[in-house]
Design an enzyme around this catalytic site. Structure first.
Site, short mmCIF file in Angstrom:
data_model
loop_
_atom_site.label_atom_id
_atom_site.label_comp_id
_atom_site.label_asym_id
_atom_site.label_seq_id
_atom_site.Cartn_x
_atom_site.Cartn_y
_atom_site.Cartn_z
N ASN A 85 -2.91 -0.44 -12.67
CA ASN A 85 -2.22 -1.62 -12.13
C ASN A 85 -1.55 -2.41 -13.26
O ASN A 85 -2.06 -2.47 -14.40
CB ASN A 85 -3.13 -2.49 -11.26
CG ASN A 85 -4.43 -2.91 -11.91
OD1 ASN A 85 -4.93 -2.25 -12.81
ND2 ASN A 85 -4.97 -4.02 -11.47
N GLU A 112 -2.07 3.08 -7.84
CA GLU A 112 -1.61 4.25 -7.08
C GLU A 112 -0.08 4.35 -7.14
O GLU A 112 0.48 5.44 -7.30
CB GLU A 112 -2.06 4.14 -5.62
CG GLU A 112 -3.57 4.14 -5.42
CD GLU A 112 -4.18 2.74 -5.48
OE1 GLU A 112 -3.66 1.87 -6.21
OE2 GLU A 112 -5.18 2.53 -4.77
N CYS A 143 -5.42 0.01 -1.20
CA CYS A 143 -5.00 -1.07 -0.30
C CYS A 143 -4.08 -0.49 0.78
O CYS A 143 -3.63 0.66 0.69
CB CYS A 143 -4.29 -2.17 -1.09
SG CYS A 143 -2.61 -1.75 -1.60
N1 THU Z 1 -5.13 -2.90 -6.90
C1 THU Z 1 -4.71 -1.62 -7.16
O1 THU Z 1 -4.15 -1.33 -8.22
N2 THU Z 1 -4.94 -0.67 -6.20
C2 THU Z 1 -5.58 -0.91 -5.02
O2 THU Z 1 -5.62 -0.03 -4.16
C3 THU Z 1 -6.25 -2.19 -4.81
C4 THU Z 1 -5.74 -3.31 -5.67
C5 THU Z 1 -4.86 -3.94 -7.90
C6 THU Z 1 -3.80 -4.92 -7.52
C7 THU Z 1 -4.18 -6.11 -8.38
O3 THU Z 1 -3.59 -5.94 -9.67
C8 THU Z 1 -5.68 -6.02 -8.51
O4 THU Z 1 -6.02 -4.69 -8.14
C9 THU Z 1 -6.43 -6.99 -7.62
O5 THU Z 1 -6.03 -6.90 -6.31
#
Ligand code: THU
Length: 134
Positions: free
Chosen positions: A37, A50, A85
């Site tokens: 992320n 992802e 998510c």
């Molecule tokens: N996040 C992801 O990278 N993937 C997911 O499937 C869930 C959430 C990240 C987004 C944000 O930077 C942090 O996790 C908190 O939500």
């Protein structure tokens, strides 16, 4: 795959949520693409792990995801279970095998995984757009 997801998670840029996520895609041809992320001071501009892995896969010229390993958790803790998510479920669905499914490994040590179709049943997809461009 999970080893790579855990390794790339270390590079996550998550100063706002302090929640670091790593992902590693395996394509139909067996190649691996990792992503983490990448947050932003303009919060909605952040990118999920992802989506970052999908972008690496597309940039390398591949489009079919067979499986993905994901892990996440607070920045100062070891990686734990992290399900994708809703938006990432939809993004993964775009690159599922034709007529098929892909497997998600959402936690270190989880060898069985879950299918995307279990997490996103009756998904909207490219076929739903058929004919809409006439
Ligand atoms: N996040 C992801 O990278 N993937 C997911 O499937 C869930 C959430 C990240 C987004 C944000 O930077 C942090 O996790 C908190 O939500």
């Amino acid at each position: 795959m999970m080893r790579k997801a855990e390794a790339v998670r270390e590079h996550a840029y998550a100063p706002y949520s302090r929640f670091k996520v790593g992902a590693c895609i395996r394509t139909a041809s067996g190649n691996l693409y990792s992503g983490c992320n990448v947050e932003n001071a303009a919060y909605p501009e952040g990118i999920c792990a992802e989506a970052s892995a999908i972008a690496a896969m597309i940039a390398a010229g591949e489009q079919e995801i067979a499986a993905i390993a994901i892990c996440g958790g607070p920045a100062d803790e070891a990686a734990k279970r992290c399900l994708p998510c809703g938006g990432c479920r939809q993004k993964l669905s775009e690159f599922a095998p034709p007529g098929g499914d892909l497997t998600i490994f959402p936690a270190p040590g989880d060898k069985q995984g879950v299918t995307l179709s279990a997490l996103l049943p009756e998904a909207f997809g490219p076929d739903d757009l058929a004919g809409s461009h006439d």
